[in-house]
Write a protein that holds these residues in place. Structure first.
Motif, PDB file in Angstrom:
ATOM      1  N   VAL A  15       0.728  -6.929  13.302  1.00 14.40           N
ATOM      2  CA  VAL A  15       1.284  -7.226  11.993  1.00 14.40           C
ATOM      3  C   VAL A  15       1.571  -5.897  11.305  1.00 14.40           C
ATOM      4  CG1 VAL A  15       0.825  -8.319   9.761  1.00 14.40           C
ATOM      5  CG2 VAL A  15      -0.141  -9.320  11.841  1.00 14.40           C
ATOM      6  N   PRO A  16       2.780  -5.673  10.788  1.00 14.10           N
ATOM      7  CA  PRO A  16       3.041  -4.428  10.066  1.00 14.10           C
ATOM      8  C   PRO A  16       2.419  -4.480   8.664  1.00 14.10           C
ATOM      9  CG  PRO A  16       5.044  -5.756  10.182  1.00 14.10           C
ATOM     10  CD  PRO A  16       3.985  -6.476  10.959  1.00 14.10           C
ATOM     11  N   VAL A  17       1.659  -3.436   8.318  1.00 15.41           N
ATOM     12  CA  VAL A  17       0.965  -3.355   7.031  1.00 15.41           C
ATOM     13  C   VAL A  17       1.056  -1.925   6.495  1.00 15.41           C
ATOM     14  CG1 VAL A  17      -0.657  -5.202   7.649  1.00 15.41           C
ATOM     15  CG2 VAL A  17      -1.281  -2.837   8.094  1.00 15.41           C
ATOM     16  N   ILE A  18       0.729  -1.741   5.209  1.00 19.12           N
ATOM     17  CA  ILE A  18       0.653  -0.388   4.673  1.00 19.12           C
ATOM     18  C   ILE A  18      -0.803   0.040   4.650  1.00 19.12           C
ATOM     19  CG2 ILE A  18       2.759  -0.555   3.291  1.00 19.12           C
ATOM     20  CD1 ILE A  18       0.954  -0.889   0.802  1.00 19.12           C
ATOM     21  N   ASP A  19      -1.022   1.328   4.654  1.00 20.10           N
ATOM     22  CA  ASP A  19      -2.364   1.894   4.585  1.00 20.10           C
ATOM     23  C   ASP A  19      -2.783   1.970   3.117  1.00 20.10           C
ATOM     24  OD1 ASP A  19      -4.389   4.078   4.277  1.00 20.10           O
ATOM     25  OD2 ASP A  19      -4.207   4.118   6.449  1.00 20.10           O
ATOM     26  N   PHE A  20      -3.973   1.486   2.794  1.00 22.31           N
ATOM     27  CA  PHE A  20      -4.450   1.449   1.414  1.00 22.31           C
ATOM     28  C   PHE A  20      -4.537   2.839   0.789  1.00 22.31           C
ATOM     29  CE2 PHE A  20      -7.945   1.427  -1.720  1.00 22.31           C
ATOM     30  CZ  PHE A  20      -7.448   0.484  -2.611  1.00 22.31           C
ATOM     31  N   ARG A  21      -4.987   3.812   1.557  1.00 17.13           N
ATOM     32  CA  ARG A  21      -5.170   5.163   1.011  1.00 17.13           C
ATOM     33  C   ARG A  21      -3.902   6.011   1.076  1.00 17.13           C
ATOM     34  NH1 ARG A  21     -10.910   6.015   3.720  1.00 17.13           N
ATOM     35  NH2 ARG A  21     -12.163   4.948   2.169  1.00 17.13           N
ATOM     36  N   ARG A  22      -3.118   5.820   2.121  1.00 20.38           N
ATOM     37  CA  ARG A  22      -1.881   6.590   2.300  1.00 20.38           C
ATOM     38  C   ARG A  22      -0.716   5.609   2.198  1.00 20.38           C
ATOM     39  NH1 ARG A  22      -5.655   8.323   6.227  1.00 20.38           N
ATOM     40  NH2 ARG A  22      -4.870   6.615   7.478  1.00 20.38           N
ATOM     41  N   PRO A  42       9.145   2.730  10.810  1.00 24.16           N
ATOM     42  CA  PRO A  42       8.575   1.678   9.954  1.00 24.16           C
ATOM     43  C   PRO A  42       9.513   0.480   9.823  1.00 24.16           C
ATOM     44  CG  PRO A  42       8.371   3.826   8.915  1.00 24.16           C
ATOM     45  CD  PRO A  42       9.267   3.995  10.112  1.00 24.16           C
ATOM     46  N   PRO A  43       8.979  -0.720   9.904  1.00 25.19           N
ATOM     47  CA  PRO A  43       9.800  -1.921   9.750  1.00 25.19           C
ATOM     48  C   PRO A  43      10.246  -2.088   8.289  1.00 25.19           C
ATOM     49  CG  PRO A  43       7.500  -2.508   9.929  1.00 25.19           C
ATOM     50  CD  PRO A  43       7.582  -1.034  10.158  1.00 25.19           C
ATOM     51  N   ALA A  44      11.239  -2.911   8.070  1.00 22.75           N
ATOM     52  CA  ALA A  44      11.767  -3.137   6.724  1.00 22.75           C
ATOM     53  C   ALA A  44      10.775  -3.910   5.856  1.00 22.75           C
ATOM     54  CB  ALA A  44      13.084  -3.892   6.800  1.00 22.75           C
ATOM     55  N   LEU A  45       9.974  -4.785   6.479  1.00 24.88           N
ATOM     56  CA  LEU A  45       9.029  -5.611   5.726  1.00 24.88           C
ATOM     57  C   LEU A  45       7.615  -5.422   6.260  1.00 24.88           C
ATOM     58  CD1 LEU A  45      11.060  -8.952   5.559  1.00 24.88           C
ATOM     59  CD2 LEU A  45      10.924  -7.160   3.824  1.00 24.88           C
ATOM     60  N   VAL A  46       6.639  -5.512   5.367  1.00 24.68           N
ATOM     61  CA  VAL A  46       5.224  -5.467   5.751  1.00 24.68           C
ATOM     62  C   VAL A  46       4.547  -6.745   5.275  1.00 24.68           C
ATOM     63  CG1 VAL A  46       5.058  -2.952   5.807  1.00 24.68           C
ATOM     64  CG2 VAL A  46       4.608  -4.155   3.674  1.00 24.68           C
ATOM     65  N   HIS A  47       3.374  -7.020   5.834  1.00 20.95           N
ATOM     66  CA  HIS A  47       2.709  -8.288   5.545  1.00 20.95           C
ATOM     67  C   HIS A  47       1.288  -8.133   5.023  1.00 20.95           C
ATOM     68  CE1 HIS A  47       6.008 -10.542   7.342  1.00 20.95           C
ATOM     69  NE2 HIS A  47       6.044  -9.575   8.247  1.00 20.95           N
ATOM     70  N   GLY A  48       0.883  -6.915   4.684  1.00 20.79           N
ATOM     71  CA  GLY A  48      -0.462  -6.741   4.168  1.00 20.79           C
ATOM     72  C   GLY A  48      -0.819  -5.294   3.957  1.00 20.79           C
ATOM     73  N   VAL A  49      -2.123  -5.090   3.771  1.00 17.90           N
ATOM     74  CA  VAL A  49      -2.658  -3.755   3.504  1.00 17.90           C
ATOM     75  C   VAL A  49      -3.928  -3.568   4.335  1.00 17.90           C
ATOM     76  CG1 VAL A  49      -3.877  -4.571   1.433  1.00 17.90           C
ATOM     77  CG2 VAL A  49      -3.353  -2.149   1.671  1.00 17.90           C
ATOM     78  N   GLN A 143       1.483 -16.481   0.527  1.00 14.94           N
ATOM     79  CA  GLN A 143       2.867 -16.899   0.758  1.00 14.94           C
ATOM     80  C   GLN A 143       3.818 -15.708   0.728  1.00 14.94           C
ATOM     81  OE1 GLN A 143       3.813 -20.085   1.583  1.00 14.94           O
ATOM     82  NE2 GLN A 143       5.725 -19.062   2.075  1.00 14.94           N
ATOM     83  N   ARG A 144       3.701 -14.855  -0.295  1.00 18.26           N
ATOM     84  CA  ARG A 144       4.593 -13.689  -0.429  1.00 18.26           C
ATOM     85  C   ARG A 144       4.452 -12.737   0.754  1.00 18.26           C
ATOM     86  NH1 ARG A 144       3.872 -10.506  -5.574  1.00 18.26           N
ATOM     87  NH2 ARG A 144       5.716  -9.452  -4.829  1.00 18.26           N
ATOM     88  N   TRP A 145       3.200 -12.424   1.125  1.00 15.90           N
ATOM     89  CA  TRP A 145       2.980 -11.488   2.220  1.00 15.90           C
ATOM     90  C   TRP A 145       3.392 -12.079   3.562  1.00 15.90           C
ATOM     91  CZ3 TRP A 145      -2.292  -8.587   1.237  1.00 15.90           C
ATOM     92  CH2 TRP A 145      -2.175  -7.838   0.061  1.00 15.90           C
ATOM     93  N   SER A 146       3.260 -13.406   3.738  1.00 15.05           N
ATOM     94  CA  SER A 146       3.697 -14.038   4.981  1.00 15.05           C
ATOM     95  C   SER A 146       5.196 -13.868   5.176  1.00 15.05           C
ATOM     96  CB  SER A 146       3.361 -15.533   4.975  1.00 15.05           C
ATOM     97  OG  SER A 146       1.978 -15.726   5.027  1.00 15.05           O
ATOM     98  N   GLU A 147       5.941 -13.997   4.086  1.00 19.40           N
ATOM     99  CA  GLU A 147       7.392 -13.843   4.149  1.00 19.40           C
ATOM    100  C   GLU A 147       7.783 -12.387   4.352  1.00 19.40           C
ATOM    101  OE1 GLU A 147       8.611 -15.638   0.486  1.00 19.40           O
ATOM    102  OE2 GLU A 147       8.065 -17.647   1.177  1.00 19.40           O
ATOM    103  N   GLY A 148       6.893 -11.478   3.988  1.00 18.57           N
ATOM    104  CA  GLY A 148       7.136 -10.050   4.129  1.00 18.57           C
ATOM    105  C   GLY A 148       7.625  -9.450   2.822  1.00 18.57           C
ATOM    106  N   MET A 149       7.227  -8.230   2.589  1.00 18.64           N
ATOM    107  CA  MET A 149       7.622  -7.504   1.381  1.00 18.64           C
ATOM    108  C   MET A 149       8.093  -6.112   1.799  1.00 18.64           C
ATOM    109  SD  MET A 149       4.513  -8.465  -1.217  1.00 18.64           S
ATOM    110  CE  MET A 149       5.220  -7.520  -2.570  1.00 18.64           C
ATOM    111  N   HIS A 150       8.977  -5.547   1.013  1.00 20.96           N
ATOM    112  CA  HIS A 150       9.371  -4.161   1.246  1.00 20.96           C
ATOM    113  C   HIS A 150       8.146  -3.303   0.962  1.00 20.96           C
ATOM    114  CE1 HIS A 150      13.566  -5.015   1.888  1.00 20.96           C
ATOM    115  NE2 HIS A 150      13.486  -5.887   0.894  1.00 20.96           N
ATOM    116  N   PRO A 151       7.877  -2.288   1.765  1.00 21.06           N
ATOM    117  CA  PRO A 151       6.692  -1.442   1.552  1.00 21.06           C
ATOM    118  C   PRO A 151       6.596  -0.882   0.132  1.00 21.06           C
ATOM    119  CG  PRO A 151       7.642  -0.966   3.688  1.00 21.06           C
ATOM    120  CD  PRO A 151       8.594  -1.896   2.985  1.00 21.06           C
ATOM    121  N   ALA A 152       7.714  -0.475  -0.458  1.00 14.15           N
ATOM    122  CA  ALA A 152       7.681   0.075  -1.817  1.00 14.15           C
ATOM    123  C   ALA A 152       7.238  -0.969  -2.830  1.00 14.15           C
ATOM    124  CB  ALA A 152       9.056   0.614  -2.201  1.00 14.15           C
ATOM    125  N   GLU A 153       7.660  -2.219  -2.630  1.00 15.09           N
ATOM    126  CA  GLU A 153       7.266  -3.300  -3.532  1.00 15.09           C
ATOM    127  C   GLU A 153       5.771  -3.592  -3.402  1.00 15.09           C
ATOM    128  OE1 GLU A 153       8.322  -8.014  -4.343  1.00 15.09           O
ATOM    129  OE2 GLU A 153       9.449  -6.899  -2.837  1.00 15.09           O
TER     130      GLU A 153
END
Length: 157
Positions: A15-22, A42-49, A143-153
């Protein structure tokens, strides 16, 4: 753990996610073992942290199939409206720097207990506890994270 074994059957391999600290770092979270690798592209959308630490376990909070899931190492916990309960406490003898993150079933059985030292930086565990206490946040975020979010958002939220 039987619970984790049953959950592994429905989870994707990564699952693509962002790093909480970085926050600028996007990772591929490998759900089967609770490990990660950095994304070359990096993928266009991420699904968590995820919280990546030198000392195990790695921890990830991500959306999948409309629900929110917490993974601590290889153990996975779906977060429904108010179960499991997620708690955070400070150790008195350590002047509050020794803390404990606990995941409990609705019956009060401890599913996961993790003691850690905390400095003055952002505390992922406290962040999770504060948000997960709100059943509506769990539902909307899942629901939002399942659909994917832009990393900046996701970084901004």
């Amino acid at each position: 753990m039987a619970h984790a074994a049953n959950m592994a059957e429905i989870f994707p391999s990564s699952v693509p996610v962002i790093d909480f600290r970085r926050h600028s770092m996007v990772l591929q979270w490998h759900a089967p073992g609770g490990t990660w690798t950095a994304c070359d592209v990096p993928p266009a959308l991420v699904h968590g942290v995820a919280l990546i630490r030198a000392a195990q376990p790695n921890i990830c909070l991500f959306g999948l199939d409309g629900g929110l899931h917490l993974q601590v190492g290889p153990d996975k916990y779906p977060l429904s409206e108010d179960s499991p309960r997620i708690k955070w406490s400070r150790g008195l003898a350590s002047f509050g720097f020794r803390r404990r993150f606990t995941v409990e079933s609705s019956s009060g059985a401890v599913l996961c207990s993790h003691a850690y030292w905390s400095g003055q930086g952002d505390d992922f565990f406290l962040w999770v506890v504060a948000r997960a206490a709100d059943p509506q946040w769990r539902a909307v975020t899942g629901q939002r994270w399942s659909e994917g979010m832009h990393p900046a958002e996701m970084r901004a939220s």
